[in-house]
Design a protein around this motif. Sequence first.
Motif, PDB file in Angstrom:
ATOM      1  N   ASP A  10       7.714  -1.919 -10.028  1.00 33.59           N
ATOM      2  CA  ASP A  10       7.501  -1.851  -8.580  1.00 33.59           C
ATOM      3  C   ASP A  10       8.535  -0.942  -7.923  1.00 33.59           C
ATOM      4  O   ASP A  10       8.207  -0.173  -7.013  1.00 33.59           O
ATOM      5  CB  ASP A  10       7.569  -3.247  -7.957  1.00 33.59           C
ATOM      6  N   ASP A  13       7.607   2.571  -8.582  1.00 35.47           N
ATOM      7  CA  ASP A  13       6.458   2.942  -7.749  1.00 35.47           C
ATOM      8  C   ASP A  13       6.888   3.230  -6.311  1.00 35.47           C
ATOM      9  O   ASP A  13       6.368   4.146  -5.678  1.00 35.47           O
ATOM     10  CB  ASP A  13       5.398   1.840  -7.760  1.00 35.47           C
ATOM     11  N   VAL A  14       7.836   2.453  -5.803  1.00 29.92           N
ATOM     12  CA  VAL A  14       8.336   2.678  -4.447  1.00 29.92           C
ATOM     13  C   VAL A  14       9.031   4.031  -4.356  1.00 29.92           C
ATOM     14  O   VAL A  14       8.898   4.747  -3.365  1.00 29.92           O
ATOM     15  CB  VAL A  14       9.301   1.542  -4.023  1.00 29.92           C
ATOM     16  N   GLY A  16       8.229   6.565  -5.952  1.00 30.24           N
ATOM     17  CA  GLY A  16       7.249   7.621  -6.163  1.00 30.24           C
ATOM     18  C   GLY A  16       7.141   8.092  -7.600  1.00 30.24           C
ATOM     19  O   GLY A  16       6.579   9.139  -7.863  1.00 30.24           O
ATOM     20  N   TYR A  85      10.132   2.961   6.106  1.00 30.64           N
ATOM     21  CA  TYR A  85       9.219   3.466   5.086  1.00 30.64           C
ATOM     22  C   TYR A  85       8.777   2.352   4.147  1.00 30.64           C
ATOM     23  O   TYR A  85       7.591   2.206   3.855  1.00 30.64           O
ATOM     24  CB  TYR A  85       9.892   4.594   4.295  1.00 30.64           C
ATOM     25  N   ILE A  86       9.721   1.545   3.684  1.00 31.76           N
ATOM     26  CA  ILE A  86       9.384   0.455   2.755  1.00 31.76           C
ATOM     27  C   ILE A  86       8.505  -0.581   3.436  1.00 31.76           C
ATOM     28  O   ILE A  86       7.526  -1.056   2.864  1.00 31.76           O
ATOM     29  CB  ILE A  86      10.673  -0.172   2.188  1.00 31.76           C
ATOM     30  N   GLN A  88       6.511  -0.133   5.934  1.00 33.26           N
ATOM     31  CA  GLN A  88       5.183   0.434   6.179  1.00 33.26           C
ATOM     32  C   GLN A  88       4.383   0.501   4.883  1.00 33.26           C
ATOM     33  O   GLN A  88       3.191   0.236   4.875  1.00 33.26           O
ATOM     34  CB  GLN A  88       5.324   1.820   6.791  1.00 33.26           C
ATOM     35  N   LYS A  89       5.037   0.833   3.770  1.00 31.33           N
ATOM     36  CA  LYS A  89       4.342   0.948   2.498  1.00 31.33           C
ATOM     37  C   LYS A  89       3.823  -0.406   2.030  1.00 31.33           C
ATOM     38  O   LYS A  89       2.726  -0.506   1.483  1.00 31.33           O
ATOM     39  CB  LYS A  89       5.268   1.551   1.450  1.00 31.33           C
ATOM     40  N   PHE A  90       4.591  -1.464   2.233  1.00 27.22           N
ATOM     41  CA  PHE A  90       4.196  -2.807   1.791  1.00 27.22           C
ATOM     42  C   PHE A  90       3.787  -3.681   2.967  1.00 27.22           C
ATOM     43  O   PHE A  90       4.101  -4.863   3.011  1.00 27.22           O
ATOM     44  CB  PHE A  90       5.345  -3.473   1.033  1.00 27.22           C
ATOM     45  N   GLU A  91       3.076  -3.108   3.905  1.00 25.35           N
ATOM     46  CA  GLU A  91       2.694  -3.838   5.115  1.00 25.35           C
ATOM     47  C   GLU A  91       1.818  -5.048   4.801  1.00 25.35           C
ATOM     48  O   GLU A  91       1.986  -6.106   5.385  1.00 25.35           O
ATOM     49  CB  GLU A  91       1.957  -2.891   6.055  1.00 25.35           C
ATOM     50  N   ALA A  97       8.150  -6.061  -0.849  1.00 24.86           N
ATOM     51  CA  ALA A  97       9.140  -5.267  -0.125  1.00 24.86           C
ATOM     52  C   ALA A  97      10.545  -5.824  -0.259  1.00 24.86           C
ATOM     53  O   ALA A  97      11.508  -5.149   0.082  1.00 24.86           O
ATOM     54  CB  ALA A  97       8.756  -5.197   1.355  1.00 24.86           C
TER      55      ALA A  97
END
Length: 158
Positions: A10, A13-14, A16, A85-86, A88-91, A97
Amino acid sequence: MDTLWKLWVDLLDVMGIDSSNLTHYFSPSSVSSSPARALLLVAALLVAYWFLSVFMSGFFYILQVMFGRFFWLARVALFALSCLYILQKFEGDPEKAVLPLCFIMAVYFMTGPVGAYWWKGGGPGTLEEKIDHLDTQIRLLNIRLSRVIENLERSSDQ
C-alpha cells in the motif's frame, strides 16, 4: 508477516510505484521457500533505506539553503500538501490512509529544528550540558519577560 507485506505494498502504491512485479519475487510465501530471496529482500531493504536517507537529507538540505530562516514555512507547506494528497487519494477508505499519514508525520518531525539539534549534537557536550543550555535559555526568557512587564507597568503608571 502478510499484514506487513500488505502495508508495504500500500505504501508503494501511494508513492506511485507499481508493486505487482515485486509481489511475485518478494511475497512472504516466495521468500519463505527460498533463503536466497530472503537474503535478497534484506539487501534490497537496506539499499532502499540508504537511498531514502540520502534523498531525504539532500532534499531537505537544498530546502534549508533555499529558504534559510523560512525553512519552517516550506516544511509546513510540504506537510500540508502531502496530507491533502493522501486524504484525497484514500477518500473512500480512510483506514488505508493511516500508514502514509504516519509516515508523513514522522518525516515532518524528523526534519524539524529539534530533530536537527539533537541529531547534530547541538554543539559539543553531553545530555546534561544540553539541559543546562536549555535551562539558561529559559532563565534569559524569564528575565526578558520580567523587563517587558516592568516596562508595561511603568507605561501604565504614567
